[in-house]
Design a protein around this motif. Structure first.
Motif, short mmCIF file in Angstrom:
data_model
loop_
_atom_site.label_atom_id
_atom_site.label_comp_id
_atom_site.label_asym_id
_atom_site.label_seq_id
_atom_site.Cartn_x
_atom_site.Cartn_y
_atom_site.Cartn_z
N ALA A 73 0.63 -1.27 0.13
CA ALA A 73 0.19 -0.13 -0.16
C ALA A 73 0.48 1.35 0.50
CB ALA A 73 -0.87 -0.42 0.94
N ASN A 74 0.30 2.53 -0.37
CA ASN A 74 1.51 3.87 -0.56
C ASN A 74 0.28 4.91 -0.87
OD1 ASN A 74 3.32 5.59 -0.89
ND2 ASN A 74 3.07 5.71 -3.45
N VAL A 75 -1.24 4.43 -0.19
CA VAL A 75 -2.07 5.09 0.40
C VAL A 75 -2.15 6.71 0.80
CG1 VAL A 75 -4.41 5.12 1.45
CG2 VAL A 75 -3.81 2.68 0.55
N PHE A 76 -0.75 6.58 1.31
CA PHE A 76 -1.18 8.02 1.70
C PHE A 76 -0.06 8.76 1.18
CE2 PHE A 76 -3.70 5.61 5.10
CZ PHE A 76 -4.09 7.03 5.21
N GLY A 116 10.57 -5.53 -9.70
CA GLY A 116 9.84 -4.84 -8.97
C GLY A 116 9.09 -4.37 -9.39
N VAL A 117 8.33 -3.48 -9.18
CA VAL A 117 7.16 -2.29 -8.44
C VAL A 117 7.00 -0.74 -7.98
CG1 VAL A 117 5.66 -3.12 -6.58
CG2 VAL A 117 4.58 -3.25 -8.90
N THR A 118 6.73 -0.26 -9.01
CA THR A 118 6.00 1.03 -8.79
C THR A 118 4.67 1.31 -8.36
OG1 THR A 118 7.90 2.15 -10.09
CG2 THR A 118 6.00 3.72 -9.25
N VAL A 119 4.62 1.58 -6.92
CA VAL A 119 2.78 2.27 -6.98
C VAL A 119 2.69 2.88 -6.74
CG1 VAL A 119 1.68 1.30 -4.51
CG2 VAL A 119 3.72 -0.47 -4.99
N PRO A 120 1.55 3.95 -7.41
CA PRO A 120 1.56 5.26 -7.23
C PRO A 120 1.03 5.80 -6.10
CG PRO A 120 0.45 4.40 -9.23
CD PRO A 120 1.36 3.23 -8.47
N ALA A 121 1.01 7.14 -6.14
CA ALA A 121 0.85 7.44 -4.63
C ALA A 121 -1.02 7.14 -4.58
CB ALA A 121 0.87 9.08 -4.72
N GLY A 122 -1.70 6.99 -3.46
CA GLY A 122 -2.68 6.78 -3.38
C GLY A 122 -2.94 4.92 -3.66
N ALA A 123 -2.25 3.98 -4.02
CA ALA A 123 -2.76 3.43 -4.58
C ALA A 123 -2.70 2.05 -3.61
CB ALA A 123 -2.22 2.77 -6.19
N GLN A 124 -2.83 0.96 -4.17
CA GLN A 124 -2.18 -0.70 -4.06
C GLN A 124 -2.01 -1.28 -4.68
OE1 GLN A 124 -4.41 -1.97 -0.15
NE2 GLN A 124 -5.70 -0.48 -0.21
#
Length: 410
Positions: A73-76, A116-124
């Protein structure tokens, strides 16, 4: 079920064709509600931004299955979260909070086939499946390496009651992490799913009383954990979606329960039932005047109704739990105005507001002075529960509230 009738010379023969067997599906076996990390809950230096850091964490899954997926999670987040590598393994001795993993147990996590992976801001994001078969109520280790740090907005779950470990460099596949730094928070992880058949989940929406305040670090003795142990149902996961300091109506430590309902409950794979145990913080942070407490009690009851309506629309059955006492805590007031509001809310819960309820108030109150906790259950602040108190809550959940018929999950 389909019925076919074959006519013979003697009498009709009825054959029941049950159709194809149920297909395996991905069900959440562990969750932690994403929260914004406050300054005092950030990793220590030099790991504050997690740059060039390996992070090792353990979680306990409620369901067993064939195959595992991990949710990050990159929710915040204030920007992208770049995970360079990650792996899932069995902790040493199967222990919660272990820094060491069992040799040969580590399995790399991939994302669309990539390391690897990039998790955008606000996403999971959810990893690809891993060929792993954890048992129900087993601990798993999740190790993550971040080459690049975060600019801000670290997503975490501070009330992990479980020790995590930090070390510099890419050590995500190492069995040992000598000189790793311990910290009792979860970071970046929000769910583990398993591939299984005929299983479902009971999701619990709550605050620090459910998050485990007063329980034992690395003991997995929060009341939802103890309920999982008590039921020992191989087809049911008890998912703890509590957040310390949370309120139903207004933001406090994180978004209010009404605001996070979609993300933390309704979007959970396999959810079939919801148990709501929240509201103490709404009463305790509202001015202790009769008018203010009458208003917040009415708003709280209306908020519960909204949760029921929205959960039913998504196919969940919804239950409540009465609010536990806080006499002697800072939420207490000499005039007993908040206690009157608590009793009003509990009367509504007992009176049919939900499809059923667990009477947590009755389970842990002092029979001599019912406005306060039983001394044997008090963690010391007259609000939170010690491990014995958590066990009392787990014992107070009626089996019919937790039992979900096979195949009823969404």
């Amino acid at each position: 079920m389909r019925r076919r009738t074959l006519l013979g010379a003697a009498s009709p023969l009825l054959i029941i064709d049950s159709g194809p067997p149920p297909r395996p599906r991905w069900i959440h076996a562990w969750t932690a509600a994403p929260q914004l990390t406050e300054r005092h809950n950030l990793p220590p230096e030099p790991f504050t931004a997690l740059s060039g850091t390996t992070l090792r964490q353990t979680v306990r899954v409620g369901l067993g299955g064939r195959g595992v997926r991990v949710r990050f999670a990159n929710v915040f987040g204030a920007g992208d979260l770049s995970i360079a590598a990650a792996a899932v393994a069995v902790p040493d001795g199967g222990r919660a909070g272990a820094v060491r993993i069992e040799p040969g147990s580590s399995r790399p996590l991939t994302f669309g086939g990539e390391r690897g992976v990039t998790v955008p801001a606000g996403a999971q994001v959810v990893s690809d499946p891993v060929d792993m078969a954890p048992a129900a109520r087993a601990n798993l280790t999740i190790t993550t390496y971040l080459r690049e740090g975060l600019d801000g907005g670290l997503t975490s779950h501070p009330g992990s009651r479980t020790t995590s470990w930090l070390i510099e460099g890419d050590r995500h596949a190492d069995v040992e992490l000598p000189a790793a730094v311990p910290i009792d928070h979860w970071y970046l992880i929000s769910g583990v799913e398993v591939l299984t058949t005929g299983a479902s989940a009971l999701v619990i929406l709550g605050d620090s009383l459910t998050d485990g305040r007063g329980s034992t670090t690395n003991g997995n003795n929060r009341w939802p954990d103890l309920l999982q142990d008590r039921l020992r149902d191989p087809g049911l996961a008890i998912l703890n979606q509590a957040a310390a300091g949370n309120r139903v109506l207004r933001d406090g430590l994180g978004p209010n329960a009404l605001a996070r309902l979609d993300r933390d409950v309704l979007a959970i794979g396999g959810a079939a039932r919801l148990l709501v145990f929240a509201g103490v913080n709404d009463l305790g942070t509202t001015v202790a005047s009769e008018a203010a407490q009458r208003r917040v009690a009415a708003e709280l009851i209306a908020g519960y109704r909204q949760i029921v309506v929205r959960a039913r629309a998504c196919g969940l059955r919804t239950f409540g739990a009465t609010l536990t006492p806080f006499g002697g805590n800072i939420y207490d007031d000499l005039a007993g105005v908040r206690e009157t509001a608590r009793q009003s809310v509990n009367s509504a819960i007992r009176g049919g507001l939900f499809e059923g309820y667990a009477d947590f108030d009755e389970a842990v109150r002092d029979p001599v002075a019912p406005w306060r906790l039983h001394p044997g259950f008090d963690a010391g602040d007259h609000l939170h529960l010690n491990p014995v108190g958590h066990a009392a809550l787990a014992a107070a959940v009626p089996t019919r509230l937790a039992s979900v018929p096979a195949g009823s999950a969404r």
